[in-house]
Design a protein around this motif. Structure first.
Motif, PDB file in Angstrom:
ATOM      1  N   UNK A   1      13.506   0.348  17.174  1.00 25.50           N
ATOM      2  CA  UNK A   1      13.372  -0.705  16.142  1.00 25.50           C
ATOM      3  C   UNK A   1      12.148  -1.560  16.451  1.00 25.50           C
ATOM      4  N   UNK A   2      11.394  -1.840  15.405  1.00 29.05           N
ATOM      5  CA  UNK A   2      10.217  -2.700  15.545  1.00 29.05           C
ATOM      6  C   UNK A   2      10.643  -4.101  16.000  1.00 29.05           C
ATOM      7  N   UNK A   3       9.848  -4.682  16.881  1.00 34.30           N
ATOM      8  CA  UNK A   3      10.207  -5.990  17.438  1.00 34.30           C
ATOM      9  C   UNK A   3       9.097  -7.008  17.146  1.00 34.30           C
ATOM     10  N   UNK A   4       9.454  -8.076  16.481  1.00 33.59           N
ATOM     11  CA  UNK A   4       8.475  -9.092  16.077  1.00 33.59           C
ATOM     12  C   UNK A   4       8.801 -10.420  16.758  1.00 33.59           C
ATOM     13  N   UNK A   5       7.803 -11.036  17.380  1.00 41.12           N
ATOM     14  CA  UNK A   5       7.966 -12.356  17.990  1.00 41.12           C
ATOM     15  C   UNK A   5       7.485 -13.440  17.040  1.00 41.12           C
ATOM     16  N   UNK A   6       8.294 -14.457  16.888  1.00 42.40           N
ATOM     17  CA  UNK A   6       7.903 -15.616  16.066  1.00 42.40           C
ATOM     18  C   UNK A   6       7.453 -16.696  17.039  1.00 42.40           C
ATOM     19  N   UNK A   7       6.146 -16.920  17.115  1.00 47.85           N
ATOM     20  CA  UNK A   7       5.595 -17.809  18.137  1.00 47.85           C
ATOM     21  C   UNK A   7       5.480 -19.231  17.586  1.00 47.85           C
ATOM     22  N   UNK A   8       6.164 -20.127  18.243  1.00 52.48           N
ATOM     23  CA  UNK A   8       6.126 -21.543  17.865  1.00 52.48           C
ATOM     24  C   UNK A   8       4.948 -22.196  18.592  1.00 52.48           C
ATOM     25  N   UNK A   9       3.931 -22.575  17.826  1.00 48.81           N
ATOM     26  CA  UNK A   9       2.643 -22.946  18.405  1.00 48.81           C
ATOM     27  C   UNK A   9       2.417 -24.413  18.686  1.00 48.81           C
ATOM     28  N   UNK A  10       3.448 -25.222  18.550  1.00 53.15           N
ATOM     29  CA  UNK A  10       3.301 -26.648  18.855  1.00 53.15           C
ATOM     30  C   UNK A  10       4.224 -27.016  20.009  1.00 53.15           C
ATOM     31  N   UNK A  11       3.723 -27.826  20.926  1.00 55.10           N
ATOM     32  CA  UNK A  11       4.549 -28.284  22.055  1.00 55.10           C
ATOM     33  C   UNK A  11       4.749 -29.801  22.005  1.00 55.10           C
ATOM     34  N   UNK A  12       4.282 -30.428  20.950  1.00 58.91           N
ATOM     35  CA  UNK A  12       4.281 -31.895  20.841  1.00 58.91           C
ATOM     36  C   UNK A  12       5.711 -32.440  20.774  1.00 58.91           C
ATOM     37  N   UNK A  13       6.043 -33.499  21.521  1.00 55.20           N
ATOM     38  CA  UNK A  13       7.370 -34.119  21.359  1.00 55.20           C
ATOM     39  C   UNK A  13       7.545 -34.551  19.904  1.00 55.20           C
ATOM     40  N   UNK A  14       8.681 -34.227  19.314  1.00 50.41           N
ATOM     41  CA  UNK A  14       8.923 -34.580  17.916  1.00 50.41           C
ATOM     42  C   UNK A  14       8.223 -33.659  16.938  1.00 50.41           C
ATOM     43  N   UNK A  15       7.765 -32.531  17.407  1.00 54.86           N
ATOM     44  CA  UNK A  15       7.009 -31.573  16.574  1.00 54.86           C
ATOM     45  C   UNK A  15       7.776 -31.145  15.317  1.00 54.86           C
ATOM     46  N   UNK A  16       7.022 -30.987  14.226  1.00 60.35           N
ATOM     47  CA  UNK A  16       7.583 -30.408  13.001  1.00 60.35           C
ATOM     48  C   UNK A  16       7.732 -28.895  13.121  1.00 60.35           C
ATOM     49  N   UNK A  17       6.972 -28.321  14.021  1.00 62.52           N
ATOM     50  CA  UNK A  17       6.927 -26.866  14.128  1.00 62.52           C
ATOM     51  C   UNK A  17       8.255 -26.216  14.445  1.00 62.52           C
ATOM     52  N   UNK A  18       9.118 -26.935  15.138  1.00 63.22           N
ATOM     53  CA  UNK A  18      10.382 -26.320  15.534  1.00 63.22           C
ATOM     54  C   UNK A  18      11.241 -25.991  14.307  1.00 63.22           C
ATOM     55  N   UNK A  19      11.320 -26.916  13.368  1.00 63.18           N
ATOM     56  CA  UNK A  19      12.115 -26.657  12.148  1.00 63.18           C
ATOM     57  C   UNK A  19      11.489 -25.529  11.337  1.00 63.18           C
ATOM     58  N   UNK A  20      10.168 -25.471  11.319  1.00 66.45           N
ATOM     59  CA  UNK A  20       9.481 -24.405  10.570  1.00 66.45           C
ATOM     60  C   UNK A  20       9.788 -23.048  11.203  1.00 66.45           C
ATOM     61  N   UNK A  21       9.663 -22.980  12.513  1.00 65.58           N
ATOM     62  CA  UNK A  21       9.899 -21.704  13.198  1.00 65.58           C
ATOM     63  C   UNK A  21      11.359 -21.261  13.042  1.00 65.58           C
TER      64      UNK A  21
END
Ligand SMILES: Cc1cc2nc3c(=O)[nH]c(=O)nc-3n(C[C@H](O)[C@H](O)[C@H](O)COP(=O)(O)O)c2cc1C
Length: 191
Positions: free
Chosen positions: A1-21
């Motif tokens: 099975x193909x394996x895809x990584x979803x890379x969360x590119x922000x490390x900022x405290x309170x980042x919006x990126x976590x909800x997006x990822x």
């Protein structure tokens, strides 16, 4: 099975990126043509690049590099979730990308950007960076607006049409990741 990584590119405290990822992961995992895993670069505690030898030679000396390399090596393709900082991607994501070389080669990537202009400028920079690493980037991308897809610029409430954009991007990503898999030797690149 193909394996895809979803890379969360922000490390900022309170980042919006976590909800997006998490939104990307939640929708992607309904698919049956690949498995999808969330990869939070914050979990790897990567300092500013501290490897003495260029990554293209594959001689990794630090445990954090080896751990990061093992994870990236295991994927056939990537969804890169990127914020836009000063018209580019985050320094943390660029640093994490720079750590490796062979683990990225001959794979595909698709982008989910967010910012005042949908993260478009960050994604354009990333397309150049990933090309140097021999990553083929698919055309379709998800562009999320800080003004209209986040309440008060902080609570993620994506407009419904983004589900379609995400599906289109994932269709292209799965197709290209499948095709590029045939170019890679079975042997892994981890030092
Ligand atoms: C250092 C910095 C620079 C920024 N520069 C831009 C920019 O050039 N364009 C833009 O659209 N948003 C910019 N922003 C706003 C970010 O896109 C917004 O804060 C977003 O939520 C950042 O992602 P994160 O919360 O996951 O870290 C910037 C934010 C920071 C912290």
């Amino acid at each position: 099975m193909l394996s895809i990584g979803i890379i969360l590119g922000s490390t900022r405290p309170g980042r919006n990126g976590e909800a997006v990822a998490r939104w990307v992961h939640q929708l992607a995992r309904r698919r049956t043509d690949a498995t999808f895993e969330l990869v939070d670069i914050a979990d790897f505690g990567l300092p500013l690049l501290d490897e003495p030898v260029p990554p293209s030679l594959g001689h990794y000396s630090k445990d954090h590099t080896k751990a990061w390399a093992r994870v990236i090596d295991g994927f056939d393709g990537f969804v890169i979730v990127t914020p836009e900082y000063n018209h580019s991607t985050s320094g943390a994501l660029k640093n994490a990308i720079d750590y490796l070389y062979g683990e990225w080669n001959n794979k595909a990537a698709g982008f989910v950007g967010y910012g005042s202009a949908g993260g478009a400028r960050a994604v354009e920079h990333l397309r150049l960076i990933m090309a140097e690493l021999q990553v083929a980037t698919v055309r379709a991308q998800v562009m999320l607006s800080l003004a209209t897809d986040f309440e008060n610029y902080s609570t993620f409430r994506p407009a419904p049409q983004h589900e379609g954009s995400l599906a289109a991007m994932l269709d292209q990503l799965v197709a290209w990741s499948t095709a590029l898999r045939t170019l890679r030797p079975a042997a892994m690149h981890v030092a």
